[in-house]
Design a protein around this motif. Structure first.
Motif, PDB file in Angstrom:
ATOM      1  N   GLU A 197     -34.665  -1.174 -39.177  1.00 22.79           N
ATOM      2  CA  GLU A 197     -34.359  -1.345 -40.590  1.00 22.79           C
ATOM      3  C   GLU A 197     -33.207  -0.424 -40.970  1.00 22.79           C
ATOM      4  N   ALA A 198     -32.543  -0.785 -42.057  1.00 27.17           N
ATOM      5  CA  ALA A 198     -31.394   0.013 -42.499  1.00 27.17           C
ATOM      6  C   ALA A 198     -31.068  -0.341 -43.944  1.00 27.17           C
ATOM      7  N   ALA A 199     -30.323   0.550 -44.591  1.00 27.56           N
ATOM      8  CA  ALA A 199     -29.886   0.313 -45.975  1.00 27.56           C
ATOM      9  C   ALA A 199     -28.735  -0.687 -45.982  1.00 27.56           C
ATOM     10  N   VAL A 200     -28.709  -1.522 -47.008  1.00 31.08           N
ATOM     11  CA  VAL A 200     -27.744  -2.617 -47.099  1.00 31.08           C
ATOM     12  C   VAL A 200     -26.620  -2.267 -48.073  1.00 31.08           C
ATOM     13  N   ASN A 201     -25.411  -2.601 -47.687  1.00 27.51           N
ATOM     14  CA  ASN A 201     -24.269  -2.611 -48.600  1.00 27.51           C
ATOM     15  C   ASN A 201     -23.898  -4.082 -48.787  1.00 27.51           C
ATOM     16  N   PHE A 202     -24.198  -4.634 -49.964  1.00 28.52           N
ATOM     17  CA  PHE A 202     -24.038  -6.074 -50.164  1.00 28.52           C
ATOM     18  C   PHE A 202     -22.572  -6.501 -50.181  1.00 28.52           C
ATOM     19  N   ASP A 203     -21.669  -5.600 -50.558  1.00 24.33           N
ATOM     20  CA  ASP A 203     -20.250  -5.951 -50.484  1.00 24.33           C
ATOM     21  C   ASP A 203     -19.829  -6.202 -49.039  1.00 24.33           C
ATOM     22  N   ASP A 204     -20.390  -5.415 -48.134  1.00 25.21           N
ATOM     23  CA  ASP A 204     -20.079  -5.593 -46.721  1.00 25.21           C
ATOM     24  C   ASP A 204     -20.643  -6.911 -46.200  1.00 25.21           C
ATOM     25  N   ILE A 205     -21.803  -7.306 -46.710  1.00 29.00           N
ATOM     26  CA  ILE A 205     -22.368  -8.603 -46.300  1.00 29.00           C
ATOM     27  C   ILE A 205     -21.391  -9.722 -46.661  1.00 29.00           C
ATOM     28  N   THR A 206     -20.883  -9.684 -47.891  1.00 28.15           N
ATOM     29  CA  THR A 206     -19.993 -10.743 -48.369  1.00 28.15           C
ATOM     30  C   THR A 206     -18.779 -10.905 -47.461  1.00 28.15           C
ATOM     31  N   GLU A 207     -18.276  -9.785 -46.928  1.00 29.34           N
ATOM     32  CA  GLU A 207     -17.041  -9.824 -46.139  1.00 29.34           C
ATOM     33  C   GLU A 207     -17.287 -10.070 -44.653  1.00 29.34           C
ATOM     34  N   ASN A 208     -18.541 -10.046 -44.192  1.00 25.04           N
ATOM     35  CA  ASN A 208     -18.801 -10.086 -42.743  1.00 25.04           C
ATOM     36  C   ASN A 208     -19.921 -11.062 -42.382  1.00 25.04           C
ATOM     37  N   LEU A 209     -19.831 -12.271 -42.899  1.00 28.32           N
ATOM     38  CA  LEU A 209     -20.828 -13.301 -42.609  1.00 28.32           C
ATOM     39  C   LEU A 209     -20.417 -14.122 -41.386  1.00 28.32           C
ATOM     40  N   TYR A 210     -21.409 -14.675 -40.717  1.00 41.70           N
ATOM     41  CA  TYR A 210     -21.121 -15.580 -39.593  1.00 41.70           C
ATOM     42  C   TYR A 210     -22.079 -16.755 -39.651  1.00 41.70           C
ATOM     43  N   ASP A 211     -21.796 -17.744 -38.835  1.00 40.49           N
ATOM     44  CA  ASP A 211     -22.636 -18.940 -38.771  1.00 40.49           C
ATOM     45  C   ASP A 211     -23.856 -18.619 -37.911  1.00 40.49           C
ATOM     46  N   ALA A 212     -25.013 -18.479 -38.563  1.00 40.23           N
ATOM     47  CA  ALA A 212     -26.221 -18.070 -37.842  1.00 40.23           C
ATOM     48  C   ALA A 212     -26.774 -19.180 -36.963  1.00 40.23           C
ATOM     49  N   THR A 213     -26.322 -20.427 -37.170  1.00 32.79           N
ATOM     50  CA  THR A 213     -26.866 -21.551 -36.398  1.00 32.79           C
ATOM     51  C   THR A 213     -26.031 -21.836 -35.156  1.00 32.79           C
TER      52      THR A 213
END
Length: 549
Positions: A245-261
């Motif tokens: 587990e870890a703390a989330v930075n949601f701005d970083d999520i927005t910039e670093n998404l990938y196709d999980a499928t």
């Protein structure tokens, strides 16, 4: 007795005009002949009737008719025009008289006609081109009227507005709740897709039939659409330890998404659908994350940075276009991101300090291969890891990596570079960074090339006398201080014993000097050379050409 022509007094001849300057009077151009059929009581007026028009009874008595009655500019408002009608079929040219009253009517004066000011913008909830809520056209109408006594009706086409027929299909009978129709859409000069509404503005003054047409635009902004490749999206959450587990930075999520499928974490995809959203700058959107779908639909309890996420957690994404407030509204449009928690790669973050020589003599920049530090920063180079270099802290924070670290030229002196290790599969970064401080020592500035090509005079036959010429040795001067630099001289590749800043030259050949500056922990050198040429005075002998000589 011959018959008089039939003469009737016509109705007032009224013309609309936008000349609101009433000094001396409101003026426009009248076609006085428009009333001839009405005066004669027949359409068209009989061909044997001859009409003459006068500004006054005096002109009428004197026969001073208006020269161009089809293009007459009034001189008063209202104004009386005197008309003489002659029946040309009578021998006595029988005539009768009447008058025409001219009146200039003012056009309505819209308070606002600017398309941008009048434009109404609404959001599309399902991207079918129809706004989620009907438009209230009267809002634009109020801007147009500005409180003037006018009646405004609304039409879908300019032709229908000009006709003013409220029975046609193009007439909008519910302007306060109008559902836009994409079939009428067009592209305006700014490249926006809009529907143009035509407001017919009729004067509300009794007896004034004047009107103007004012167009304005309806723009339906589509809701942001998420990238269909992210169904669901994936995001790698990097942790410092092994807790999962870890703390989330949601701005970083927005910039670093990938196709999980169908993708992998190292292939980043945009949050927005690049084929639908014209504006791909994510900074112009507000992205919000929720722990469950109900919260996302209701827009309650959005998550904040620092939220502790675990492996396989899922978050729900709402995105709003900040300028318009349009957002993905329906449940099927709300995105999902699946979290994968991965460990960070290790790094040796011991500061590295390096002194190097400048590329050019007297320069302050140096070109070097940064990859030489890979082994110190990432010992053993574990499989799937790499070292990434940044020019400074700001570049590191902005994610602007040096593209070719094997051939990098410094930009400041000294310069502190930032390095991190990354996992090339998960893109997880090391928990800290390494600093590499490069200090550039300038190479000495020395140039003896101005001696190149100089001639050394040498008398190869001392038995013959010579006149003129300089046979003294040439002294090469570097102009440098022996206390600051060391010097190595060579002649045709062989090292000479001299080690000072100057050299006396008496033989032809190539002389080279290497000047070294020991500054700090590094010695920086510069080499310069010059080639000297030998020349001999001309040798000759005297022969008698004649016996007398």
């Amino acid at each position: 007795m011959e018959p008089l022509p039939v003469v009737n007094e016509p109705s007032v001849l009224k013309v609309c005009d936008d000349d609101y300057i009433t000094t001396p009077v409101s003026q426009t151009i009248f076609d006085l002949t428009q009333k001839e059929a009405e005066i004669a009581g027949a359409t068209p007026a009989p061909g044997n009737y001859e009409f003459s028009y006068y500004e006054s009874t005096t002109d009428q008595d004197n026969g001073d008719a208006i020269a161009d009655p089809e293009n007459y500019q009034n001189t008063a408002n209202p104004q009386t025009i005197y008309v003489t009608v002659v029946n040309t079929q009578t021998q006595g040219m029988c005539e009768d008289y009447t008058t025409i009253t001219l009146e200039v009517l003012p056009l309505p004066s819209p308070s606002e006609t600017d398309l941008e000011a009048l434009r109404q913008v609404a959001c599309d909830d399902d991207n079918d081109g129809v706004a989620a809520d009907p438009f209230d056209l009267t809002q634009s109408g109020q801007l147009i009227s500005g409180g003037e006594n006018v009646d405004i009706t609304y039409y879908k086409t300019e032709f229908a507005a000009e006709q003013g027929d409220e029975t046609v299909a193009e007439f909008i009978d519910t302007p306060a709740a109008y559902v836009n129709e994409p079939s009428f859409n067009e592209q305006n000069d700014d490249g926006l897709t809009v529907q143009v509404i035509y407001a017919r503005v009729d004067s509300g003054v009794n007896g004034n039939f004047c009107y103007v047409i004012v167009p304005f635009e309806l723009q339906v902004v589509p809701a942001p659409e998420l990238n269909p490749a992210g169904d669901p999206f994936g995001y790698t959450l990097c942790e410092d330890g092994t807790s999962g587990e870890a703390a989330v930075n949601f701005d970083d999520i927005t910039e670093n998404l990938y196709d999980a499928t169908n993708g992998d974490p190292s292939t980043i995809i945009p949050l927005l659908d690049p084929n639908v959203n014209q504006d791909q700058n994510i900074a112009n959107y507000t992205v919000t994350y929720y722990a469950d779908l109900d919260d996302a639909e209701s827009m309650i309890s959005p998550l904040s940075n620092g939220y502790i996420a675990e492996d396989e957690d899922e978050f729900y994404i709402r995105i709003e276009y900040t300028d318009t407030g349009c957002f993905n509204n329906s449940p099927e449009d709300i995105g999902v991101v699946r979290i994968t928690v991965e460990p960070r790669p290790s790094i040796v973050n011991t500061p590295i300090e390096e002194e190097v020589c400048s590329d050019e003599p007297g320069g302050s920049t140096a070109t070097l291969d940064l990859t030489q530090y890979n082994a110190q920063i990432n010992p053993g180079s574990p499989q799937g890891t790499a070292v990434v270099y940044y020019a400074d802290q700001t570049a590191y924070e902005n994610g602007e990596a040096i593209q070719d670290p094997s051939f990098y030229t410094t930009v400041t002196n000294p310069q502190t570079l930032i390095a991190e290790t990354i996992n090339t599969t998960t893109l997880c970064e090391s928990p800290s960074v390494a600093e590499i401080t490069i200090e550039v020592n300038d190479r000495p500035v020395v140039d003896i090339s101005n001696y190149d090509g100089m001639i050394i005079c040498e008398d190869s036959n001392p038995l013959t006398p010579v006149e003129g010429g300089n046979y003294e040795p040439i002294v090469i001067e570097t102009g440098l201080d022996a206390n600051d630099y060391s010097f190595v001289w060579t002649f045709n590749g062989s090292t000479l014993a001299e080690d000072g800043p100057s050299l006396s030259v008496d033989e032809p050949g190539t002389y080279e000097v290497t000047v070294t500056d020991q500054d700090g922990n590094i010695a920086c050198s510069t080499t310069s050379s010059a080639t000297f040429i030998q020349n001999n005075p001309p040798e000759f002998k005297v022969s008698a050409l004649t016996l007398s000589f």
